[in-house]
Design a protein around this motif. Structure first.
Motif, mmCIF file in Angstrom:
data_model
loop_
_atom_site.group_PDB
_atom_site.id
_atom_site.type_symbol
_atom_site.label_atom_id
_atom_site.label_comp_id
_atom_site.label_asym_id
_atom_site.label_seq_id
_atom_site.Cartn_x
_atom_site.Cartn_y
_atom_site.Cartn_z
ATOM 1 N N ASP A 111 -0.432 5.950 9.714
ATOM 2 C CA ASP A 111 -1.242 6.881 8.927
ATOM 3 C C ASP A 111 -2.633 6.313 8.691
ATOM 4 O OD1 ASP A 111 -0.431 9.460 7.048
ATOM 5 O OD2 ASP A 111 -2.131 8.317 6.257
ATOM 6 N N ARG A 112 -3.618 7.194 8.688
ATOM 7 C CA ARG A 112 -5.008 6.739 8.555
ATOM 8 C C ARG A 112 -5.396 6.395 7.118
ATOM 9 N NH1 ARG A 112 -4.998 12.235 9.343
ATOM 10 N NH2 ARG A 112 -6.030 13.515 7.733
ATOM 11 N N VAL A 113 -4.556 6.772 6.151
ATOM 12 C CA VAL A 113 -4.862 6.513 4.739
ATOM 13 C C VAL A 113 -4.094 5.267 4.298
ATOM 14 C CG1 VAL A 113 -4.778 7.432 2.398
ATOM 15 C CG2 VAL A 113 -5.232 8.960 4.325
ATOM 16 N N PRO A 114 -4.796 4.241 3.789
ATOM 17 C CA PRO A 114 -4.100 2.999 3.389
ATOM 18 C C PRO A 114 -3.068 3.215 2.281
ATOM 19 C CG PRO A 114 -6.468 2.645 3.575
ATOM 20 C CD PRO A 114 -6.254 4.113 3.688
ATOM 21 N N ASN A 115 -3.318 4.177 1.356
ATOM 22 C CA ASN A 115 -2.363 4.397 0.264
ATOM 23 C C ASN A 115 -0.982 4.768 0.787
ATOM 24 O OD1 ASN A 115 -4.755 4.159 -1.148
ATOM 25 N ND2 ASN A 115 -4.169 5.646 -2.694
ATOM 26 N N VAL A 116 -0.934 5.549 1.852
ATOM 27 C CA VAL A 116 0.350 5.943 2.426
ATOM 28 C C VAL A 116 1.027 4.739 3.061
ATOM 29 C CG1 VAL A 116 1.475 7.463 4.088
ATOM 30 C CG2 VAL A 116 -0.502 8.290 2.801
ATOM 31 N N ARG A 117 0.268 3.912 3.755
ATOM 32 C CA ARG A 117 0.850 2.739 4.413
ATOM 33 C C ARG A 117 1.328 1.705 3.382
ATOM 34 N NH1 ARG A 117 -3.966 3.184 7.266
ATOM 35 N NH2 ARG A 117 -4.617 1.068 6.680
ATOM 36 N N SER A 143 -5.636 -5.305 3.572
ATOM 37 C CA SER A 143 -5.024 -6.499 2.979
ATOM 38 C C SER A 143 -3.827 -6.155 2.094
ATOM 39 C CB SER A 143 -6.064 -7.276 2.161
ATOM 40 O OG SER A 143 -6.595 -6.443 1.132
ATOM 41 N N ASP A 144 -3.901 -5.050 1.362
ATOM 42 C CA ASP A 144 -2.780 -4.659 0.505
ATOM 43 C C ASP A 144 -1.549 -4.310 1.334
ATOM 44 O OD1 ASP A 144 -4.242 -5.020 -1.815
ATOM 45 O OD2 ASP A 144 -4.967 -2.955 -1.851
ATOM 46 N N VAL A 145 -1.744 -3.637 2.448
ATOM 47 C CA VAL A 145 -0.623 -3.306 3.317
ATOM 48 C C VAL A 145 0.018 -4.586 3.843
ATOM 49 C CG1 VAL A 145 0.081 -2.096 5.404
ATOM 50 C CG2 VAL A 145 -1.659 -1.094 3.934
ATOM 51 N N LYS A 146 -0.822 -5.546 4.257
ATOM 52 C CA LYS A 146 -0.294 -6.826 4.726
ATOM 53 C C LYS A 146 0.528 -7.517 3.646
ATOM 54 C CE LYS A 146 -3.999 -7.986 7.980
ATOM 55 N NZ LYS A 146 -5.060 -8.969 8.274
ATOM 56 N N LEU A 197 3.083 -3.438 10.199
ATOM 57 C CA LEU A 197 2.390 -3.352 8.913
ATOM 58 C C LEU A 197 1.890 -4.720 8.460
ATOM 59 C CD1 LEU A 197 4.783 -0.884 7.036
ATOM 60 C CD2 LEU A 197 2.510 -0.374 7.945
ATOM 61 N N GLN A 198 2.572 -5.792 8.869
ATOM 62 C CA GLN A 198 2.119 -7.133 8.509
ATOM 63 C C GLN A 198 0.806 -7.501 9.191
ATOM 64 O OE1 GLN A 198 5.440 -9.603 9.524
ATOM 65 N NE2 GLN A 198 6.614 -9.094 7.651
ATOM 66 N N MET A 199 0.517 -6.829 10.267
ATOM 67 C CA MET A 199 -0.750 -7.064 10.972
ATOM 68 C C MET A 199 -1.755 -5.958 10.710
ATOM 69 S SD MET A 199 0.685 -8.527 14.604
ATOM 70 C CE MET A 199 1.719 -7.101 14.900
ATOM 71 N N THR A 228 -0.326 4.047 -7.439
ATOM 72 C CA THR A 228 -0.694 4.320 -6.056
ATOM 73 C C THR A 228 -0.774 5.801 -5.762
ATOM 74 O OG1 THR A 228 1.617 4.263 -5.394
ATOM 75 C CG2 THR A 228 0.396 2.193 -5.294
ATOM 76 N N ALA A 229 -0.437 6.618 -6.758
ATOM 77 C CA ALA A 229 -0.525 8.058 -6.567
ATOM 78 C C ALA A 229 -1.954 8.511 -6.772
ATOM 79 C CB ALA A 229 0.413 8.782 -7.526
ATOM 80 N N SER A 230 -2.171 9.787 -6.534
ATOM 81 C CA SER A 230 -3.509 10.332 -6.712
ATOM 82 C C SER A 230 -3.819 10.447 -8.190
ATOM 83 C CB SER A 230 -3.584 11.703 -6.042
ATOM 84 O OG SER A 230 -2.640 12.577 -6.614
ATOM 85 N N SER A 231 -5.009 10.863 -8.508
ATOM 86 C CA SER A 231 -5.430 10.981 -9.900
ATOM 87 C C SER A 231 -4.596 12.023 -10.615
ATOM 88 C CB SER A 231 -6.912 11.366 -9.954
ATOM 89 O OG SER A 231 -7.107 12.601 -9.312
ATOM 90 N N THR A 232 -4.632 11.969 -11.947
ATOM 91 C CA THR A 232 -3.782 12.851 -12.745
ATOM 92 C C THR A 232 -4.115 14.317 -12.513
ATOM 93 O OG1 THR A 232 -3.596 11.136 -14.410
ATOM 94 C CG2 THR A 232 -3.037 13.369 -15.076
#
Length: 921
Positions: A847-853, A894-897, A888-890, A916-920
């Motif tokens: 996925d292109r969005v880091p939050n999902v990964r 940095s957070d995904v790693k 995912l380790q690579m 890690t969710a979206s805003s309220t």
């Protein structure tokens, strides 16, 4: 200029002479000097200071000083002795500060009792007791609070309470004591009574309390006594209350100061609970009526607020429709016990026998014929009156059950003559022993009055007499009942016409119940066409016609006081007096009930309290439980009036308690009288709707499954609120839907609840989404356990299409959250999860969005790999998971790693999911 400044600072004339320079000590020098002192030396230094703030600081630091010297018993005793000297300080603020620390010091002394023997009793308690009579108001207040805190924490020995505390309080309430001190001492005595127990209260406090109730000089003392009267009664028990306290309570209720009478009204329920039923009915009821009609509006206001709670003290499980049963006892044992209890009650309450009821003649219109026939159907199945009487109060409740035992039901029917129809007159020569086998084998309100009505042979009941063939009510037609006129009965043709007229409205529960009774009466009339007794004209007493209503769940067959041909319609012909008599019962004094029913009168809001309708609504479930479901007809009109009140607070109060009322009334009355009001609440303001929403599951589970399914179409309406920012409303809906899953079939869940759940998963507020993920996972569990699990597969496919492949990253993130919840709660077997959900879950590694990964890495590392299925099996699914984790380790983020490489215990998904969710919004 510089020299002048230096001379001012150092205080010298010649700056060049070092020997003449005077050095001013700094604050650090003082600190160092205090550090060199022992704790006791420091305490002595500041305790002797003329500065008030220093002495206050000493009082605040006493506990810390004790902790420093707790290892040395001598130093601990020395600190306590200095506390005694500090208690003599002339400054009130110092004494008040000291008293605030006493409870903490006492607790410390108790924990270190081996090192400080009897410290509290010898050094601290005398200070607390002495301060109760201090001249300063603040000191007295702090000492009173300290005394109550010490008693509550049980830090005062019982012997100290008897010898040091109570004698001082009694002395402070002497006639020559200061007025303020006397009033406060009485209040302390009342508040400490529940803490010290019955024995001390009855021996040391009660005599002086009774004297203070008659204090003719100070009404403040009498007011304090009245306000705490209920607490004293609950402590000393029934005997002391009736012998010593009730006479004083009667005096206080007629006090010439309205504040005293108002205090009596406020504690009336507690006083009533400490008395027997007879005194409650004969004396306290009349006393309460006086308070309700008091000249002071404030007294009337308090009395009406206490009216519902006072009525609830008349509650009896036998008469309320709620019964206590033993879990392990057989029905035969229960029946025998109930019969024994009924026989005992017959001996006690012979004066209350139903044969004393007077029968009155009625008119001959069609409505009366209908009521006569319904009453006959009820009377045909009655037990002989020789075995019926009021059930005794249950003294050993074990389990609450909404269904009354058969014998208790029959006795309840007989005990409530105004709520159950005709009262059978005993037949000469008929004994209880002759009919006992028939009572046990044949009469059972549960079997006789359940829908559909079973086919039974009524001829057995019709021949329960001794030697002669009775009429439909077990009466000899040649011997009319005392006080009755000539009796007429509807013919068979009229019965058939009545049933035919009611058939088009059979959907109404009330009408259906009436048709069942008419059908039973019709079959009874055709058993023996040649029997003159069966055709003997019988007439129901007019007084009881409007007060009866059929209730399938009540104790015995109960007939409606106003026979409804159509829902909401009434048969004409009843006068206002007859409608008033429809609300007559004998569970509580009728005057009390009449006053309670008048609380919905608009004039009460003008003359008593604008909130009186709210108080009526608040106590209505308790009143309904007290009267029992057989007397619901007394409250039905009041409940409907409250449900349509213009004040939303009144309707909100009913909405929050409607599920409790449904338990009290049973399924038949709930369907007939509560469901229409419930439906109205669903369309009300959000402030009212939230009441039914919070207990939606509790109410719907009481309904029949067909009626319950009707609400599936309305659940969607809860998604719309008056204020879109009212996210708690939607969160509560998600919580209730989780509970509702058990009430509906898999098809209903998939067709109706699934769209709502998926809508909530896309809510703008993260808290709503988080609950919705739990809802969806529970749906997956339910649908996959169904046979066949096709709905479960369809739901998973929709989750993949709607969320797993959603163009918005928040939707894809929601898919990961749902998968994580399914794994954690074991909603799906891991082998099925690996086939149906995991392939789509692993594709999100790109996925292109880091939050999902990031969320995917947490789910795989912290949740999925902990499952035994992936720890023990070397399948292709496990290999796919490991390859995804390695990718995912690579990852470039940095957070995904981090989350893919480690397993941090402090970063569980449940703890930081919302971060890690979206805003309220």
């Amino acid at each position: 200029m510089r020299s002048v400044l230096m001379s001012l600072i150092v205080g010298v004339d010649d700056c060049s002479s070092e020997s003449d320079v005077i050095v001013v000590p700094s604050a650090l020098d003082f600190v160092s000097q205090d550090d060199m002192l022992t704790p006791l030396g420091r305490l002595d230094k500041y305790a002797a200071s003329e500065n008030v703030f220093n002495r206050q600081m000493v009082a605040r630091s006493l506990l810390d000083t004790l902790r420093e010297v707790c290892d040395d018993e001598r130093e601990c005793i020395a600190v306590l002795e200095r506390i005694s000297r500090l208690a003599d300080d002339s400054e009130p603020t110092v004494r008040a500060e000291l008293m605030e620390q006493v409870p903490h010091i006492a607790l410390f002394c108790q924990e270190n009792r081996p090192a400080i023997p009897y410290a509290f009793s010898k050094y601290l308690l005398p200070i607390v007791v002495r301060y109760l009579a201090d001249q300063n108001n603040q000191v007295r207040k702090t000492s009173q609070a300290a005394l109550l805190a010490l008693l509550e924490q049980e830090l005062i020995e019982r012997v100290d309470v008897e010898t040091k505390v109570c004698p001082v309080l009694v002395e402070l309430t002497a006639p020559d004591s200061n007025d303020d001190v006397k009033t406060e001492a009485v209040a302390i005595m009342c508040k400490m009574a529940p803490m010290v127990g019955k024995d001390i209260t009855e021996r040391l406090i009660l005599p002086r309390f009774c004297e203070m109730c008659c204090d003719c000089r100070m009404f403040h003392v009498r007011k304090v006594c009245a306000a705490n009267f209920g607490d004293i009664c609950s402590v000393v028990g029934q005997q002391a209350t009736e012998e010593m306290l009730l006479p004083r309570f009667f005096q206080l209720c007629s006090d010439n100061v309205w504040g005293v009478r108002k205090a009596c009204a406020e504690c009336f329920m507690a006083v009533s609970c400490a008395t027997c039923q007879e005194i409650r009915r004969t004396k306290l009821s009349a006393l309460f009526i006086n308070l309700i009609s008091d000249p002071s509006r404030w007294v009337r206001q308090a009395a009406f607020q206490s009216l519902g709670p006072f009525i609830s003290t008349f509650a009896n499980p036998s008469s309320s429709g709620q019964y206590f049963k033993e879990e392990n006892k057989s029905s035969e044992d229960t029946s025998v016990e109930d019969k024994n209890r009924l026989n005992d009650n017959n001996k006690i309450r012979g004066a209350d026998a139903p044969e004393d009821i007077e029968a009155r003649p009625t008119g001959g219109d069609s409505s009366v014929h209908l009521e006569e026939t319904l009453a006959e159907g009820a009377e045909t199945l009655r037990q002989p009156p020789g075995e019926l009487s009021a059930p005794a109060e249950s003294s050993s409740p074990l389990r609450l059950s909404p269904e009354p035992p058969p014998d208790a039901a029959g006795s309840e029917e007989e005990r409530e003559p105004c709520a159950c129809g005709l009262a059978s007159q005993p037949e000469a020569g008929t004994g209880a022993q002759d009919s006992a086998p028939l009572d046990q084998e044949l009469y059972n309100s549960f079997h006789f009055w359940r829908t559909p009505l079973p086919e039974i042979d009524l001829d057995v009941e019709l021949q329960q007499g001794s030697g002669s063939e009775p009429g439909p009510q077990g009466l000899d037609p040649e011997v009319p009942a005392p006080g009755s006129a000539s009796i007429t009965m509807a013919t068979r043709k009229e019965l058939e016409e009545m049933i035919e007229n009611l058939e088009p409205h059979i959907d109404d529960p009330d009408v259906k119940a009436q048709v069942d009774v008419l059908a039973a009466a019709l079959r009874a009339s055709s058993l023996d066409a040649g029997d003159e007794a069966g055709e003997a004209p019988l007439r129901a007493p007019q007084d009881e016609l409007p007060s009866c209503r059929l209730d399938h769940d009540a104790a015995g067959p109960l007939i409606s006081e106003e026979v409804r041909v159509l829902r909401g319609g009434h048969i004409s012909g009843f006068s206002p007096d007859e409608e008033r008599r429809a609300k007559v019962q004998d569970v509580v004094p009728q005057a009390l009930l009449d006053q309670y029913l008048s609380m919905t009168d608009p004039s009460r809001a003008q003359t008593v309290d604008t909130e009186i309708a709210k108080h009526c609504a608040y106590s209505l479930p308790g009143v309904a439980l007290t009267l029992g479901r057989q007397n619901w007809h007394c409250l039905r009109e009041t409940y409907e009036t409250l449900a349509s009140d213009m004040q939303w607070k009144v309707r909100r109060t009913l909405a929050f308690s409607i599920h409790e009322l449904a338990v009290i009334l049973g399924d038949q009355l709930t369907a007939a009288d509560l469901v229409p009001i419930f439906n109205g609440f669903l369309k009300d303001l959000d402030e009212v709707r939230i009441g039914v929403l919070k207990h939606l599951h509790d109410f719907l589970k009481l309904l029949h499954i067909d009626k319950r399914r009707e609400y599936l179409y309305q659940l969607q309406e809860f998604l719309v609120t008056d204020n879109s920012r009212n996210w708690r409303f939607r969160a509560e809906l998600a919580e209730q839907l989780i509970l509702l899953l058990e009430l509906y079939s898999p098809r209903d869940v998939y067709d109706y609840l699934r769209p709502i759940a998926l809508n909530l998963c896309a809510d703008k507020v993260s808290s709503v989404r988080w609950i919705s993920y739990k809802l969806v996972s529970e749906m997956v569990r339910k649908l996959h356990r169904a046979a066949p699990p096709t709905f479960g597969a369809d739901l998973i496919q929709e989750l993949v299409e709607s969320f797993g492949r959603c163009p918005r990253w928040s939707g894809r993130q929601a898919f990961v959250f749902v998968c994580q919840t399914v794994i954690e709660d074991d909603c799906l077997p891991m082998d099925q999860f690996a086939v149906q959900l995991m392939p789509h879950l692993l594709t999100l590694a790109n996925d292109r969005v880091p939050n999902v990964r990031v969320l995917l890495a947490k789910t795989l590392r912290q949740t999925l790999l902990e499952k035994e299925h992936f720890l023990t099996s070397a399948s292709c699914h496990q290999e796919a998971v490991e390859q995804t984790i390695m990718a995912l380790q690579m990852d470039r983020d940095s957070d995904v790693k981090y989350f893919a490489s480690t397993h941090p215990a402090s970063t569980r998904i449940s703890e930081d999911a919302l971060s890690t969710a979206s805003s309220t919004y």
